[in-house]
Design a protein around this motif. Structure first.
Motif, PDB file in Angstrom:
ATOM      1  N   PRO A 374       0.804  -1.222   0.000  1.00  0.00           N
ATOM      2  CA  PRO A 374       0.000   0.000   0.000  1.00  0.00           C
ATOM      3  C   PRO A 374       0.838   1.273   0.000  1.00  0.00           C
ATOM      4  N   GLU A 375       0.173   2.379  -0.233  1.00  0.00           N
ATOM      5  CA  GLU A 375       0.807   3.701  -0.107  1.00  0.00           C
ATOM      6  C   GLU A 375       1.120   3.958   1.365  1.00  0.00           C
ATOM      7  N   THR A 377       0.839   5.414   4.862  1.00  0.00           N
ATOM      8  CA  THR A 377      -0.315   5.987   5.565  1.00  0.00           C
ATOM      9  C   THR A 377       0.108   7.261   6.308  1.00  0.00           C
ATOM     10  N   PRO A 378      -0.859   8.121   6.661  1.00  0.00           N
ATOM     11  CA  PRO A 378      -0.502   9.325   7.427  1.00  0.00           C
ATOM     12  C   PRO A 378       0.229   8.970   8.724  1.00  0.00           C
ATOM     13  N   GLU A 379      -0.190   7.862   9.357  1.00  0.00           N
ATOM     14  CA  GLU A 379       0.454   7.451  10.611  1.00  0.00           C
ATOM     15  C   GLU A 379       1.941   7.116  10.384  1.00  0.00           C
ATOM     16  N   GLU A 380       2.221   6.427   9.285  1.00  0.00           N
ATOM     17  CA  GLU A 380       3.614   6.083   8.984  1.00  0.00           C
ATOM     18  C   GLU A 380       4.427   7.347   8.647  1.00  0.00           C
ATOM     19  N   HIS A 388       3.496  -1.072   7.350  1.00  0.00           N
ATOM     20  CA  HIS A 388       2.902  -1.970   6.349  1.00  0.00           C
ATOM     21  C   HIS A 388       3.967  -2.301   5.312  1.00  0.00           C
TER      22      HIS A 388
END
Ligand code: HEM
Length: 488
Positions: A374-375, A377-380, A388
């Motif tokens: 996946p792209e 995430t804002p959290e990452e 992920h």
């Protein structure tokens, strides 16, 4: 192998090699052959009409281009045409299982990638028997006999084609092919860009008498650099260019190096931010471009050293037209660091220029990978930590794994002295270079030249941004060999 060959017949070469199966989604179905080998070989015969050859792959690409042109002319949104493609390739374990005893003439292929992983610099440690065991996922630690490549316009099409492939091999309770793992690649929303954000798949060699209109800067290689048994299928490590001794079944096939490479994207982005110095002109974007050798747009830093040029990045007439041969390129890193990923993996005039004069034709590979995962995430993005799994299913075709793929990783990307310069050791390829001299096979990495205004400064790099978690070496036979030698 006979010395008089008929001209290359593209319909006899699997489509992913010279053209590339068109894809938005691609599944790599890694498999083992059942002990009833005769049953598998009969089923393989039935798969052959489903294999996409080079002529078909060219036709598919022409259809897509015409469809796109029509959509643009009519002012409609362009939708990728519904189509799918299938190719197949076998490892040395697979050849042995099939009873094919020919020596394919490539040590790395014969040994398999797991055995080669220490050479490649992958992290790992000695197992109970003292043999090196890489930190790979279990699926790749056992024997993989082959891989089916299934590509298409969307997950639905590819999943349906995969079901068809499986139904050919496995009818009811009669299983002739055992699925080990399926890796699922998908192009990113930012099409053509890998997960660190850079346009990929720009620089590929043109193949003589096949790619007859190379783009500016695109080097033409003899057919044997990619296809076994053809002109130029020679041992590049021998001064005399000794032809490899290939068996008849190798003709018009190609070796395929597959690597399951995870990318630590938030960590990479954080590093760029933390190590940049915008007040002194070293922005995070410029630093990233100097680590890769290209701006995210694809524009080469050797031509555009100070600012990106997005139009040039996507223009095939401009984006590959450089040789690291501007005045002073050989000794300074004003334009491109010696260790930049593109310079390490295809040094162009660093070796071929008058100063050294070593041909690199037989080191070239054709890359056909696809991102997975996946792209960010804002959290990452906020935490700077990967949560992920994502990365690149790296796939490279070549006439010799030992002389090209393995050589590029081991003797160029991982070697701090490469490319050879008089006053400086360039350091590791910051993207894929691996230092196996450390605890558990990972050691510290660094490079010089990242900062154009302080070129002798050493930049310490994290031990890894690209983490290999598996892979295997395969051989992708010609269609006639598949039919007459591999199948029953
Ligand atoms: C070029 C990214 C792994 C060999 C490139 C480019 C990018 C890129 C952005 C520039 C675009 C282009 O010229 O096509 C990556 C990433 C990797 C990876 C993110 C891992 C996740 C590898 C590996 C090899 C390799 C494992 C071989 C050992 C090459 C070569 C080129 C290239 C030969 C073309 C250089 C040139 O001709 O200028 N890569 N790459 N890459 N990469 Fe990689």
């Amino acid at each position: 192998m006979t010395s008089t060959l008929l001209p290359l017949d593209p319909a006899n070469v699997q489509g992913d090699i010279l053209v590339g199966l068109p894809k938005k989604v691609q599944h790599y179905l890694f498999f083992q052959i059942d002990d009833d080998v005769a049953a598998f070989r009969k089923r393989l015969h039935l798969l052959i009409p489903f294999i996409t050859n080079t002529t078909q792959a060219q036709d598919d690409r022409a259809k897509i281009a015409a469809h796109k042109k029509a959509a643009v002319e009519q002012g409609k949104n362009y939708e990728f045409l519904q189509l799918s493609g299938v190719n197949i390739a076998f490892s040395q374990f697979g050849l042995t299982k099939l009873g094919i005893t020919d020596d394919m003439g490539d040590t790395a292929f014969t040994d398999g990638q797991q055995k080669d992983s220490k050479n490649l610099g992958d992290a790992g440690a000695p197992g109970a028997d003292g043999e090196f065991v890489p930190n790979w996922i279990d699926a790749f630690k056992g024997q993989i006999h082959g891989v089916v490549l299934i590509s298409g316009n969307c997950d639905l099409t590819v999943t349906a084609t995969q079901a068809t492939v499986l139904s050919i091999f496995n009818v009811g309770a009669r299983i002739t092919l055992h699925e080990v793992i399926t890796l699922k690649g998908v192009v990113r929303p930012e099409r053509g860009h890998e997960h660190f954000g850079f346009r990929d798949g720009i620089s590929q060699p043109a193949v003589k008498d096949f790619d007859t209109k190379p783009n500016p800067g695109q080097e033409t290689v003899r057919q044997g650099v990619i296809l076994c048994g053809r002109e130029g299928d020679v041992d590049a490590n021998e001064e005399s260019e000794k032809p490899f001794n290939r068996p008849a079944c190798a003709l018009d096939g190609s070796f395929l190096a597959l690597r399951y490479l995870f990318q630590l994207v938030p960590e990479f982005n954080n590093f760029l931010k933390a190590s940049s110095d915008p007040t002194k002109g070293l922005t995070a974007d410029l630093l990233g471009a100097r680590l890769v050798g290209r701006w995210k747009s694809g524009a080469p830093v050797d031509v555009f050293p100070l600012a990106d040029n997005p139009a040039a990045g996507e223009d095939v007439l401009q984006n590959n037209n450089f040789r690291y041969d501007f005045p002073n390129d050989f000794e300074t890193q004003d334009r491109c660091p010696f260790a930049a990923h593109t310079r390490k993996t295809n040094p162009r005039n660093d070796l071929e220029g008058p100063k050294i004069g070593v041909p690199t034709e037989n080191r070239r590979i054709i890359r056909r990978g696809i991102p997975f995962g996946p792209e960010v995430t804002p959290e990452e993005a906020t935490s700077g930590k990967t949560l992920h799994g994502r990365g690149l299913i790296f796939a490279a075709y070549c006439g010799s794994i030992t002389n090209s793929f393995q050589f590029i990783q081991k003797s160029w990307a991982n070697k701090v002295e490469f490319p050879p310069k008089e006053h400086v050791n360039p350091g590791f390829d910051p993207i894929i270079g691996q230092n196996k001299d450390g605890p558990n096979g990972v050691g510290p990495r660094s490079m010089v030249g990242a900062n154009p205004s302080d070129q002798s400064a050493t930049l310490s790099l994290p031990v890894e941004w690209v983490v290999p978690k598996g892979g295997e070496y395969f051989f992708s036979p010609s269609i006639s060999v598949l039919r007459d030698t591999f199948a029953l």
